[in-house]
Design a protein around this motif. Structure first.
Motif, short mmCIF file in Angstrom:
data_model
loop_
_atom_site.label_atom_id
_atom_site.label_comp_id
_atom_site.label_asym_id
_atom_site.label_seq_id
_atom_site.Cartn_x
_atom_site.Cartn_y
_atom_site.Cartn_z
N ILE A 169 0.81 -1.21 0.00
CA ILE A 169 0.00 0.00 0.00
C ILE A 169 0.85 1.27 0.00
CG2 ILE A 169 -1.65 1.33 1.38
CD1 ILE A 169 -2.96 -1.35 2.11
N LYS A 170 1.97 1.26 0.70
CA LYS A 170 2.80 2.47 0.76
C LYS A 170 3.46 2.78 -0.58
CE LYS A 170 6.86 0.14 2.57
NZ LYS A 170 7.77 -0.02 3.66
N ARG A 171 3.44 1.81 -1.53
CA ARG A 171 4.05 2.03 -2.85
C ARG A 171 3.02 2.03 -3.98
NH1 ARG A 171 9.16 1.13 -4.49
NH2 ARG A 171 8.55 -0.55 -5.90
N ILE A 172 1.74 2.18 -3.66
CA ILE A 172 0.71 2.22 -4.71
C ILE A 172 1.05 3.35 -5.68
CG2 ILE A 172 -1.70 2.83 -5.21
CD1 ILE A 172 -2.51 1.34 -2.72
N GLY A 173 0.96 3.04 -6.96
CA GLY A 173 1.21 4.09 -7.95
C GLY A 173 1.38 3.53 -9.34
N PHE A 174 1.41 4.44 -10.30
CA PHE A 174 1.57 4.05 -11.70
C PHE A 174 3.00 3.60 -11.96
CE2 PHE A 174 -2.04 6.97 -11.87
CZ PHE A 174 -2.95 6.16 -12.51
N ILE A 175 3.13 2.65 -12.86
CA ILE A 175 4.43 2.14 -13.26
C ILE A 175 4.82 2.88 -14.53
CG2 ILE A 175 5.68 0.11 -14.07
CD1 ILE A 175 3.73 -1.54 -12.27
N ARG A 176 5.99 3.50 -14.49
CA ARG A 176 6.43 4.27 -15.66
C ARG A 176 7.61 3.65 -16.32
NH1 ARG A 176 10.28 6.43 -12.66
NH2 ARG A 176 9.76 6.99 -10.56
#
Length: 176
Positions: A169-176
């Protein structure tokens, strides 16, 4: 009069529950048809995607479009295991790794790539019409198109575009 207000409250609650059920069914349908999730195994994509991270795959991404350079794709390797790597070489291109740099068609791309070892790409690799050359972001610790266990991947091996990290959860985010 009181009976009608209780009846209308009941109908309102029933209507809300029905709408919620339809929304949940549609969400489940969309995710099951167009999405899939996978766990990252190994350190090949570190630090972008770490060991044990859970990522969502857009299975419909390449239905009408082809993978582009730098896309992070999920594919099934020769053993049937799901892998996540970054597209570097596109169909018809020549890929070579020498002196620590990745060359595409004899040139270092604007956004250059360093690679410690060339592996299979120490010599020119000519990609066929449906082949892609993929590398892990962790070039030192990645099993990718440089190795015989992965090699070049074909369009039919690609499951979809890996686009968002769900866990931890602390690293939720879009993968670029």
């Amino acid at each position: 009069m009181k009976l009608k207000t209780q009846e209308s409250k009941f109908l309102l609650i029933l209507d809300t529950l029905m709408q919620l059920a339809v929304i949940l069914a549609l969400a489940w349908f969309v995710v099951s048809i167009f999405g899939d999730r996978t766990y990252m195994v190994g350190q090949s994509m570190s630090p972008q995607i770490e060991q044990g991270d859970v990522a969502l795959i857009n299975k419909a991404a390449y239905t009408f479009f082809k993978p582009k350079r730098f896309d992070v794709v999920a594919f099934k390797n020769k053993d049937g295991r799901v892998c996540i790597r970054r597209v570097i070489g596109l169909p018809g291109e020549t890929v070579n790794i020498k002196d620590g740099y990745v060359y595409i068609n004899g040139k270092v791309p604007e956004k250059f790539f360093e690679a410690s070892a060339g592996g299979l790409a120490s010599e020119d690799i000519q990609l066929m019409a449906n082949e892609y050359f993929v590398l892990g972001d962790n070039r030192v610790g990645s099993e990718d198109s440089r190795t015989s266990t992965i090699g070049n991947i074909t369009k039919d091996m690609i499951i979809g575009n890996t686009w968002i990290r769900l866990l931890p959860i602390k690293r939720i985010g879009f993968i670029r």
